[in-house]
Each structure stands twice: as structure tokens, then as C-alpha cells.
Motif scaffolding. Structure first.
Motif: not given
Length: 332
Positions: A36-40, A72-74, A94-97, A117-119
Motif C-alpha cells: 500500500t506504499l506510495v512514493l510521491k 520534497s518526497v512523501q 523529515y517533517v514532524t509537525g 504520511e511522512q514528508d
């Protein structure tokens, strides 16, 4: 999209992206139907490659990205993820909040996320290599009584609560790094599946080992920033084994004075800088001789020896037999 069946013990380059400004890699479409992984990504990638292989009740994914500009990758998943990851190249932001956190090279963790959903932010003109192992819960439950912290981690996962084995990503041991790399090394068809099963067990074994170790050694003369610089020197050694490396050079690369660099290696790795370098060169040489079947003279050059006889002497002292014996065994 049509799928070509692959032998169970093989892998192929499933996804390649070249010169794309933005887009999405749906791993469920390109890797396997259970994913179910998606790399954007948003920004110009020079290159992206995703490899995947199944090992028992786990799916191992290797992601390589080279950037042309800041990107930017998610990474997202709509389903629960029970996952081990290790950063093999590049320092991930990586962005946390509201905050930007970092996971540096050769750091790892084992985590559970009900959804993901990790950026990430990838810097310009860099290469990033990430290896992730997506486990079925049964693969880890068999070790449920291993350690109280490990049991607590699995209990949180069973309740579908976000959890991690370690509060912060841990520095990987040399053994853990090599076990992770072995998951994607090629060898003869007959023992490839067994080799990967062993490598997977070694990854798990070395990943949980810090639970049983005493607190990491410290020294009053070493600050946390000094320890990170020692990690930088260690990473430089991994990448430049074919070059002449001195303590003075490593100190300059890491931004430490020589005394602190030597102290850091003794404190963190229980060896000298020279001892660490010799160990890495011999391990790399052994892999090249057994897996790549390279001639001894080429292996010597690949691990920083200008003269093959000097390399052969060092190899014999380290392993107790000459390097030619590895080549003879590989041809059997």
C-alpha cells in the motif's frame, strides 16, 4: 499494467524514474499487489530506482534517489506498517509537525504505524539510499518474549498504536549494515534464497542487540556533536576504502582534532582508527573475492592497497589463509 512473474528468489529493478519534475510511484502497482506504499515527489529527480524482494514473511524494499535540485518526497500508506528501516546513504530530513528532524546515515529503527504520511526533504545534488523491511506481524511475534521493551513494542502494535522500538534512531553496527546489504547481493541461484533468509535473521538479531547491551560508552571529553562527527568519519571510511586514508585526513573530513577522533573510535567502536579501517578493508575484500570473483590484484586496488603482495599478507594475517583460496572456492 502487465506483470511478469519472477522467480521467488530473484529481484528486478521495478521502478525507474529519470528527469521527472514531479510525480508519484505507486508501489502497489509497480512492486506487488499487497503493497500500500506510495512514493510521491515534487522537484526534479535525476534518477530513482526501487527494488523489492520477498523473504519469508517480509517484503524488502531498496530505494535509491539522486536529486538534481531540492526535492520534497512523501512516503504514504493507507494500511498499517510494521517496518524496519536503515539509512544507507544520505542524511534524511523529515517533517514532524512544525519541526524538521534528521535521521543520519547508518541509523535505523523498528516501528509500527497504523497509517503513514511522512514528508522528507532531499537536498540538491545528493544521493539517498534507504532500505526498508515490511514485516507481517507473525514474523516478529515469534520473538515476543525476547525482551520487555520488545514485548511492549509488539503490544502497542497489536493495539494499532504508533510505536518504535527505540525512542530515537540508533547507530547501526558494522554487522547490521552488512546484513542489510546482503539482502540485495547476488550470488549463485542455488543458495540465494537461503542467504537472504539468513541475512534477514541477522538484520533482526543485530537490530535488537542494543536492548541487551549496557548503556553506550561515553567520555567526558566527547560532546554529542563530537560523536556525530565520529559517525561522519566512519561513513567516509565506508565510501573511500579504495583510497589512502590517514587519521589526519579523517579528522579534517569530520571536523575534529586527531585526539578526539582517536578517542571517539576507542569509545564508540572499541578499536583504533587503523584497526577499524583494516577490518573494513578485509571485509570488503572478502566480499569482492567470494561474490564478484574479482582477481586478487583488482581486489587489492579496490580496498586501498597499491601492491598486491602487501594485500595478500594482510589478508592472510586477518583470516588465516591467502586470498587466492577464496577465488578457488568460488569457482567450485
Amino acid at each position: 499494467m502487465s506483470h511478469h512473474s519472477q522467480p521467488e528468489d530473484s529481484y528486478t529493478d521495478k521502478v525507474k524514474v529519470t528527469e521527472h519534475a514531479h510525480g508519484q510511484i505507486d508501489l502497489a502497482e509497480n512492486i506487488h499487489s499487497d503493497s500500500t506504499l506510495v512514493l510521491k515527489y515534487s522537484g526534479p529527480l535525476c534518477y530513482a530506482r526501487v527494488r523489492e524482494v520477498h523473504v519469508d514473511a517480509a517484503s524488502v524494499v531498496n530505494i535509491v534517489i539522486r536529486t538534481k535540485d531540492r526535492v520534497s518526497v512523501q512516503i504514504a500508506s493507507s494500511e498499517p506498517l510494521l517496518m524496519f528501516y536503515i539509512v544507507l546513504k544520505g542524511d534524511l530530513q523529515y517533517v514532524t509537525g512544525k519541526y524538521v528532524a534528521h535521521t543520519t546515515r547508518f541509523h535505523y529503527n523498528l516501528l509500527y504505524q497504523p497509517s503513514l504520511e511522512q514528508d522528507f526533504v532531499l537536498e540538491k545534488d545528493r544521493q539517498y539510499v534507504l532500505l526498508a523491511i515490511h514485516f507481517q506481524p507473525t514474523a516478529l511475534q515469534q520473538w515476543a518474549g525476547l525482551h520487555p521493551l520488545y514485548s511492549h513494542f509488539l503490544e502497542q502494535a497489536a493495539r494499532h498504536e504508533s510505536s518504535a522500538l527505540f525512542q530515537q534512531a540508533r547507530s547501526a553496527s558494522q554487522a547490521l549494515v552488512y546484513a542489510a546489504l546482503n539482502l540485495f547481493r547476488r550470488t549463485s541461484v542455488f543458495d540465494l534464497k537461503i542467504m537472504r533468509q539468513v541475512a534477514l535473521l541477522n538484520v533482526l538479531r543485530h537490530a535488537v542487540m542494543p536492548l541487551f547491551e549496557p548503556p553506550a560508552a561515553t567520555h567526558p571529553d566527547l560532546r554529542p556533536s563530537d560523536l556525530e562527527k565520529v559517525h561522519t568519519a566512519r561513513a567516509y571510511i565506508f565510501d573511500h576504502l579504495d583510497e589512502g586514508i590517514s587519521v589526519r585526513m579523517l579528522a579534517r573530513v569530520a571536523g575534529l582534532n586527531e585526539r578526539k577522533l582517536k578517542l571517539g573510535f576507542r569509545t564508540m567502536y572499541q578499536t583504533t582508527v587503523g584497526g577499524f579501517l583494516r577490518e573494513e578493508r578485509m571485509l570488503r575484500a572478502l566480499a569482492l573475492l567470494k561474490e564478484k570473483k574479482m582477481p586478487v590484484a583488482r581486489v587489492a586496488a579496490a580496498v586501498g592497497y597499491r601492491h598486491a603482495p602487501n594485500f595478500s599478507d594482510a589478508f592472510r594475517r586477518h583470516f588465516g589463509h591467502p586470498p587466492t583460496l577464496c577465488s578457488e572456492i568460488s569457482r567450485l
